[in-house]
Design a protein around this motif. Structure first.
Motif, PDB file in Angstrom:
ATOM      1  N   ARG A 289      43.521 -15.456  38.260  1.00 39.79           N
ATOM      2  CA  ARG A 289      43.748 -14.203  38.218  1.00 39.79           C
ATOM      3  C   ARG A 289      45.083 -13.715  37.160  1.00 39.79           C
ATOM      4  O   ARG A 289      44.714 -12.942  36.405  1.00 39.79           O
ATOM      5  CB  ARG A 289      44.497 -13.882  39.624  1.00 39.79           C
ATOM      6  N   LYS A 290      45.830 -14.632  36.841  1.00 38.78           N
ATOM      7  CA  LYS A 290      46.942 -14.639  35.888  1.00 38.78           C
ATOM      8  C   LYS A 290      46.082 -14.516  34.623  1.00 38.78           C
ATOM      9  O   LYS A 290      46.717 -13.904  33.601  1.00 38.78           O
ATOM     10  CB  LYS A 290      47.859 -15.656  35.989  1.00 38.78           C
TER      11      LYS A 290
ATOM     12  N   GLU B 207      44.577 -11.414  33.756  1.00 37.30           N
ATOM     13  CA  GLU B 207      45.426 -10.382  33.671  1.00 37.30           C
ATOM     14  C   GLU B 207      45.875 -10.325  32.215  1.00 37.30           C
ATOM     15  O   GLU B 207      46.153  -9.298  31.535  1.00 37.30           O
ATOM     16  CB  GLU B 207      46.607 -10.174  34.631  1.00 37.30           C
TER      17      GLU B 207
ATOM     18  N   TYR C  19      45.480  -7.596  29.201  1.00 35.12           N
ATOM     19  CA  TYR C  19      46.821  -7.062  28.698  1.00 35.12           C
ATOM     20  C   TYR C  19      46.633  -7.423  27.155  1.00 35.12           C
ATOM     21  O   TYR C  19      47.027  -6.416  26.426  1.00 35.12           O
ATOM     22  CB  TYR C  19      48.098  -7.807  29.050  1.00 35.12           C
TER      23      TYR C  19
END
Length: 188
Positions: A90-91, A94, A98
């Motif tokens: 998930r990170k 993200e 970004y």
């Protein structure tokens, strides 16, 4: 009287994670190990602690009855490991989103290779570990950071002890190829 009853309790006594006394036993026996596993996967102390606690809370809320403390540990390792792997995925999603949104037109001046040459051997080992296929990463993490033996790792992963040995061997071979034989040291 109560003291002797607790002392004589064996490792194979069923434990109900919903019972506060049993939950404390499970927590005390597994929290540090779960934290270490999660930390090695996510590389973030706060996140690792949260993930380990979440796994314990899940067992508590479901009031799972484990046949023994080892069964509780194996279940918790599986749950926390999967939670940590999902957290990392998930990170990464993200981070990519970004970067794509904010830095689409920007070029990086330094290459990843230049940065890699500047890092210490611990960073090299961590990066090399991340490059291994997931099934090899998990056996190395369980072996090197939780001090589980091959049989216990097999129980956690649902594979044979022989398969664990093969995966450990293959993981070490790939680490040697990635970072060189003299640099195959895993971080503490």
């Amino acid at each position: 009287m109560f003291y002797n009853a607790v002392e004589s309790q064996t490792d194979n006594t069923p434990l109900n994670a919903g019972n506060p006394v049993d939950f404390k036993k499970i927590y005390d026996a597994s929290m540090m190990m779960l934290f270490k596993i999660c930390y090695r996967i996510v590389n973030d102390e706060e996140a690792a602690e949260d993930l380990a606690h979440d796994s314990l809370i899940k067992a508590n809320e479901k009031a799972i009855v484990f046949p023994s403390i080892n069964d509780a540990k194996y279940w918790l390792i599986r749950v926390s490991k999967n939670a940590a792997l999902n957290y990392v995925k998930r990170k990464e999603r993200e981070r990519k989103a970004y970067e794509k949104a904010l830095y689409e037109d920007h070029r990086k001046s330094e290459s990843g290779e230049t940065d890699l040459l500047k890092k210490e051997s611990v960073d090299k080992a961590r990066e090399a570990l991340k490059k291994l296929p997931e099934h090899l990463q998990e056996v190395v993490i369980l072996r090197e950071y939780t001090e589980l033996n091959y049989k216990e790792i097999g129980r956690v992963l649902g594979i044979t002890e022989g398969n664990v040995k093969v995966r450990i061997f293959r993981a070490r071979e790939q680490l040697i190829k990635l970072i060189g034989e003299e640099n195959v040291f895993l971080p503490e």
